[in-house]
Design an enzyme around this catalytic site. Structure first.
Site, mmCIF file in Angstrom:
data_model
loop_
_atom_site.group_PDB
_atom_site.id
_atom_site.type_symbol
_atom_site.label_atom_id
_atom_site.label_comp_id
_atom_site.label_asym_id
_atom_site.label_seq_id
_atom_site.Cartn_x
_atom_site.Cartn_y
_atom_site.Cartn_z
ATOM 1 N N ILE A 60 23.797 -15.841 -11.005
ATOM 2 C CA ILE A 60 22.464 -16.280 -11.744
ATOM 3 C C ILE A 60 21.487 -15.313 -11.353
ATOM 4 O O ILE A 60 20.588 -15.358 -12.167
ATOM 5 C CB ILE A 60 22.236 -17.769 -11.189
ATOM 6 C CG1 ILE A 60 21.976 -17.825 -9.571
ATOM 7 C CG2 ILE A 60 23.165 -18.693 -11.912
ATOM 8 C CD1 ILE A 60 21.563 -19.305 -9.317
ATOM 9 N N ARG A 117 20.391 -11.191 -9.525
ATOM 10 C CA ARG A 117 20.450 -10.102 -8.586
ATOM 11 C C ARG A 117 19.150 -9.711 -8.139
ATOM 12 O O ARG A 117 18.257 -9.788 -8.596
ATOM 13 C CB ARG A 117 21.117 -8.858 -9.466
ATOM 14 C CG ARG A 117 21.141 -7.576 -8.297
ATOM 15 C CD ARG A 117 21.677 -6.561 -9.170
ATOM 16 N NE ARG A 117 23.116 -6.682 -9.625
ATOM 17 C CZ ARG A 117 23.947 -6.408 -8.579
ATOM 18 N NH1 ARG A 117 23.773 -6.120 -7.432
ATOM 19 N NH2 ARG A 117 25.526 -6.558 -8.950
ATOM 20 N N GLY A 118 19.399 -9.876 -6.519
ATOM 21 C CA GLY A 118 17.934 -9.554 -5.964
ATOM 22 C C GLY A 118 17.938 -7.998 -5.295
ATOM 23 O O GLY A 118 18.717 -7.199 -5.669
ATOM 24 N N GLY A 119 17.237 -7.844 -4.332
ATOM 25 C CA GLY A 119 16.740 -6.543 -3.768
ATOM 26 C C GLY A 119 18.187 -6.044 -2.960
ATOM 27 O O GLY A 119 18.633 -5.002 -2.950
ATOM 28 N N MET A 120 18.645 -7.147 -2.484
ATOM 29 C CA MET A 120 19.894 -6.934 -1.339
ATOM 30 C C MET A 120 21.231 -7.659 -1.643
ATOM 31 O O MET A 120 21.933 -8.024 -0.720
ATOM 32 C CB MET A 120 19.561 -6.797 0.067
ATOM 33 C CG MET A 120 19.077 -7.744 0.518
ATOM 34 S SD MET A 120 19.065 -7.780 2.379
ATOM 35 C CE MET A 120 18.120 -9.315 2.525
ATOM 36 N N VAL A 124 23.034 -13.683 -6.285
ATOM 37 C CA VAL A 124 22.982 -14.967 -6.041
ATOM 38 C C VAL A 124 23.835 -15.567 -7.243
ATOM 39 O O VAL A 124 23.981 -15.454 -8.246
ATOM 40 C CB VAL A 124 21.549 -15.698 -6.286
ATOM 41 C CG1 VAL A 124 21.499 -17.191 -5.903
ATOM 42 C CG2 VAL A 124 20.655 -14.870 -5.256
ATOM 43 N N ASP A 128 6.483 -9.246 0.589
ATOM 44 C CA ASP A 128 6.860 -8.819 -0.868
ATOM 45 C C ASP A 128 6.575 -9.980 -1.899
ATOM 46 O O ASP A 128 7.494 -10.450 -2.615
ATOM 47 C CB ASP A 128 8.445 -8.493 -1.126
ATOM 48 C CG ASP A 128 8.645 -7.657 -2.306
ATOM 49 O OD1 ASP A 128 7.784 -7.020 -2.918
ATOM 50 O OD2 ASP A 128 9.719 -7.603 -2.662
#
Lengths: 254, 336
Positions: free
Chosen positions: B32, B34-37, B40, B147
């Site tokens: 669902i 994509r984040g910094g690292m 999800v 952030d």
């Protein structure tokens, strides 16, 4: 159940063959060269065919000459990881090599005096004909795409070999039928179809497929590890390699 | 073997990224975000028969530093039990060696999308107030987010507001409890910039000095200068001020905007000492603005004050005026 020993997600022990190509030991160096040829010959051949519009015979000779020259000169040893990625360096070397070969055309029959490595050019040529013409004309993208394709192909072969080695052929067969088959919806088999076909429960299809995929993931990462010159390059290549996976979504927790 | 088509390659890429949940209680449903690292995934918890969000370290984000940071993020979230912070259910290592944590699945919109769909200033300020509450709670627990931006806030279907992505959060105290600074995980080496949702996010290093953590447009000047190790609640206040600017960029009449602008200017002052000391004091000033009271960031001249008071008490003034007018009319009627 401990899967981690079987498939480390981030192999860190396998040394980069690019580093090994600089070994003072000639036996290690030779092995590293062979590994590099195995990883890069097909992308190089395809690249020369597509980017330089070489005929199949010319592309074959140029590929053989390039790798023979790379070992003698020695091209691989001159690579400096601080100045960029190995594949970019290699692509630049190929361009220079092919341009010089064109200038020196007629100097001698191409391929003469070169020790040939046994490579399956017939299959490589057949594959070029089977695949659509690449959309990108950018040399870097073209070479990258062919390199990625070959890495995935090598990882599939590694998975096949590993599964055959410990009697997991059904696992690989499921992987082949489900994950390597053409992606068009109408011809895709479901887990139910595969379970019926093999006479096993659907849960077993899931488990078998998970194992084959785990092995494939590990094999791919090992191939990338082998083909890159440093940890940083490895990470950058993995990022690049998987850049398209799932895309960048706009919604949902990040 | 047949050559791998572009479609098959795309599918295989996804397989490599798909978490191997063998041995866990989760079944992955779909990616669902994509984040910094990490990526999800929506997943089903078989044991509790409910859906959860599974944040899994991306294969592309390798290395012990990122793994440690992910674990730290989970621990920080577990420590921050607040309605405005997404609760963590579980943390672990998958069969493929990747770190993951399971958290509540939030259905809703990111704040930037939500703001586009909700132009009403009052509603936007309500959401902002909730964000400040969650951040103030984190500050009270000694944690700085570092952030904050609209993309890291979710507004749920029932109006709940959640602050997400604590992956670069900094712990101001309490290292002894085992929660390290998420932006300065041990054994890390300098890494490249990660990205998410089209926005540049972070570059991190072990030392803290020289590491740039945050998002341009929202990160405080001290963070932009690479002094992220010095970040404190006032750095989050800067980001909140920038977020308030984003939420109110198309709102209000000129007189009201002057007071709002003063709040934003104070929150986003270059010098941390000139900003609000924490998220609560910023939220208090915004609340005063919302109810028509004087705000601490703006010194009014008397006509402005009169207009504001008149606007704030317009119903009472209207009623008194009507009453007085009626009395005058009655008086005149009796006289003639």
């Amino acid at each position: 159940m401990d899967h981690s020993r079987e498939s480390p997600a981030f192999p860190s022990t396998r040394l980069s063959v690019i580093s090994l190509a600089r070994s003072p030991d000639p036996v290690i160096r030779r092995r590293a060269h062979t590994a590099l040829v195995s990883t890069y010959w097909k992308p190089v051949y395809r690249y020369i065919r597509l980017r330089w519009n070489a005929t199949p015979d010319d592309a074959e000779d140029l590929t053989q000459e390039f790798f023979a020259g790379a070992i003698e000169l020695p091209t691989f040893e001159r690579y400096d990881a601080a100045r960029g990625r190995f594949r970019t360096y290699l692509r630049t070397c190929i361009d220079g090599f092919v341009a010089n070969a064109h200038k020196a055309a007629g100097r001698q029959k191409r391929g003469g005096g070169v020790e040939h490595v046994p490579l399956d050019f017939t299959t490589a040529e057949g594959e070029i004909r089977e695949l659509p013409i690449p959309s990108s004309q950018d040399p870097e993208t073209l070479f990258r795409d062919e390199w990625v394709r070959h890495l995935f192909e090598l990882a599939v072969e590694d998975t096949r070999t590993q599964c055959a080695g410990d009697d997991k052929t059904v696992h690989f067969s499921l992987f082949e039928r489900y994950d390597l088959a053409p992606r068009d919806e109408t011809s895709r088999l479901s887990y139910d179809d595969l379970a019926r076909e093999l006479g096993i429960p659907v849960t077993q299809v899931t488990n078998y497929l998970a194992l084959a995929r785990r092995r494939f993931r590990a094999a791919l990462l090992e191939r990338v590890r082998e083909a890159t010159g440093s940890d940083d390059e490895f990470r950058a290549e993995v990022r690049d390699l998987l850049g398209g996976a799932f895309g960048e979504r706009e919604n949902g927790p990040r | 073997m047949k050559p791998l088509s572009d479609d098959t390659l795309r599918h295989l890429r996804e397989i490599v990224e798909l978490p191997d949940t063998a041995g866990t209680r989760y079944d992955v449903v779909e990616p669902i975000a994509r984040g910094g690292m990490g990526v999800v995934f929506r997943a089903r918890d078989r044991e509790l028969d409910r859906e959860v969000a599974l944040k899994v370290l991306s294969v592309r984000d390798t290395g012990p530093d990122v793994r440690a940071r992910m674990l730290t993020e989970a621990r920080i979230l577990a420590r921050l039990e607040h309605p405005g912070i997404v609760p963590v259910h579980d943390v672990g290592v998958l069969a493929d060696g990747r770190t993951y944590y399971a958290m509540k699945l939030i259905r809703g919109s990111r704040l930037d999308d939500y703001a586009r769909a909700h132009p009403n200033l009052g509603e936007r300020l309500r959401v902002f107030d909730r964000v400040c509450e969650a951040v103030a709670f984190a500050h009270s627990e000694g944690i700085v987010h570092r952030d904050l931006k609209p993309e890291n806030v979710m507004v749920g279907a029932y109006g709940e507001v959640l602050v997400l992505d604590w992956g670069v959060a900094k712990l101001l105290r309490g290292e002894a409890s085992g929660v390290a600074d998420a932006g300065q995980a041990p054994d890390s080496s300098p890494t490249g910039a990660a990205h998410g949702a089209g926005v540049f996010v972070v570059a991190r290093s072990t030392t803290g000095s020289g590491a740039v953590i945050g998002t341009p447009g929202y990160m405080a000047p001290e963070q932009a200068r690479g002094e992220s190790a010095q970040a404190d609640p006032r750095s989050d206040v800067y980001a909140l001020g920038a977020m308030l600017g984003f939420l109110t960029r198309d709102a209000g009449d000129r007189a009201a905007l002057r007071r709002l602008r003063a709040i934003i200017d104070r929150a986003t002052a270059e010098d941390p000492g000139s900003r609000y000391p924490n998220a609560s004091s910023l939220a208090d000033d915004v609340a005063r603005f919302a109810t028509g009271e004087a705000v601490s960031a703006y010194r009014e001249r008397w006509p402005e004050r009169a207009r504001r008071v008149a606007a704030r008490h317009r119903i009472a003034i209207g009623l008194v005026s009507a009453y007085l007018l009626m009395r005058v009319l009655l008086l005149l009627a009796n006289r003639f």
